[in-house]
Design a protein around this motif. Structure first.
Motif: not given
Ligand code: BMA
Length: 356
Positions: A94, A120, A131, A318
């Motif tokens: 991010d 992640h 993902w 966020r």
């Molecule tokens: C997810 C989204 C994504 C982000 C990820 C890690 O829920 O907010 O855009 O990259 O979390 O913060």
């Protein structure tokens, strides 16, 4: 006879060796766990992901926070994200610079706040992002004996080094890896690996970080909200009481408030019972309603839930922009309601928990 005695002696020495090496992998309780239990009796801490890095209309301005500018205090819990660190990027997925992240984590701990970390990581098999669910072999490929095990060991080392630079034994950190694993949108998700593979993934990572010196980290396990989740479903991938300190669910309102409340109620009723009898902490490890269009969401939907259950914290995701925005912000339609949420005696913000 002498031979037998000698053999016994050798066996004892080997067993002692195994026992002591297992001992070096032993977890130790962080005082943070006691503190969290105490705070959980007082109320629910409010948390926000990436709170001090950016908000609606601003970025990278030190000391700013949408929560602070909405209600006058910082969140009690700040959430941070490590995605990208595994490949030695300077910024996370991010675009938060890791140096700035370390600084903010230390600053929040210094103010007496609570810090939680998610991860992640990119798909270690395909090279795609977290993902990328195009292969069911990603998890197997990094387990012991897998083709990517050595590479993933490096990834774990990088995570360990960063966390140790904030808290040498991990005792100030709530770490929440491999989350939302009952869904199938991450490469470690339900349809992407077997139950055994998931459990091996968790223990491999945990043992490795403990072996790196992070013996006192607080471990958080958080499947996604699912109103139909049974105890068997939950337990099928639960890493075990000796491996988990805090149980949470990631719960977003995607439909009506009634549906959200019904599902969260179902999950928390079940998990609270488990946490009580197994002495675990309980939290909404991620939560929110995208851009919070309901002007009363904080006091009419979230507050009743956090009053009905004994939760450690509820962390909103966020505030990146109007479409990826879950916390409050001063101009939002729900900002006045957030102030009422803030004023309620059961909601805890930084000043409520800081010992200064
Ligand atoms: C997810 C989204 C994504 C982000 C990820 C890690 O829920 O907010 O855009 O990259 O979390 O913060």
């Amino acid at each position: 006879m002498r031979n037998l005695r000698a053999k016994c002696l050798v066996a004892i020495v080997i067993l002692l060796g195994i026992a002591s090496s297992a001992q070096t992998l032993q977890r130790e309780q962080s005082p943070l766990i006691q503190r969290l239990h105490k705070l959980q009796r007082r109320g629910v801490m409010f948390g926000h992901q990436d709170d001090t890095f950016y908000g609606l209309g601003w970025k990278w301005q030190q000391h700013r926070s949408d929560v602070l500018e909405t209600c006058g205090d910082y969140p009690a819990v700040l959430g941070f994200e490590l995605g990208g660190l595994e490949q030695e990027h300077n910024r996370n997925l991010d675009s938060v610079p890791f140096d700035m992240m370390r600084r903010e984590m230390l600053a929040h701990l210094d103010r007496g706040g609570i810090v939680t970390v998610s991860w992640h990581p990119r798909n270690p098999l395909t090279g795609g992002n977290a993902w990328d669910v195009t292969s069911t072999q990603a998890v197997t490929s990094i387990l012991s004996g897998g083709a990517n095990h050595a590479m993933f060991t490096q990834w774990m080392n990088r995570v360990a080094e960063f966390l140790k630079s904030v808290s040498p034994d991990g005792s100030s950190i709530i770490f929440r890896p491999w989350h939302e694993n009952n869904g199938s949108w991450f490469w470690w998700g339900k349809d992407l690996c077997t139950q055994e593979e998931y459990l091996s993934l968790w223990s491999m990572m945990q043992d490795h970080l403990i072996g790196s010196g992070l013996r006192r980290m607080v471990w958080s396990y958080s499947p996604n909200l699912d109103g139909s989740m049974t105890m068997d479903d939950f337990l099928s991938r639960y890493p075990g009481d000796d491996r988990v300190d805090l149980i949470g669910i990631d719960a977003y309102q995607n439909g009506t408030a009634q549906e959200f409340t019904r599902d969260v109620d179902a999950n928390l009723t079940m998990l609270q019972r488990y946490c009580k009898s197994h002495r675990k902490l309980l939290a909404l490890t991620e939560c929110g309603y995208r851009s919070t269009p309901d002007p009363q969401w904080w006091t009419a939907t979230l507050l009743p839930l956090v009053k009905r259950f004994k939760l450690s914290y509820a962390l909103t995701w966020r505030n990146e922009n109007l479409t990826e925005c879950f916390g409050p912000w001063p101009q939002g339609v729900s900002a006045p309601d957030f102030k009422r949420f803030y004023q309620h005696k059961r909601t805890l913000f930084l000043n409520d928990i800081s010992n200064r």
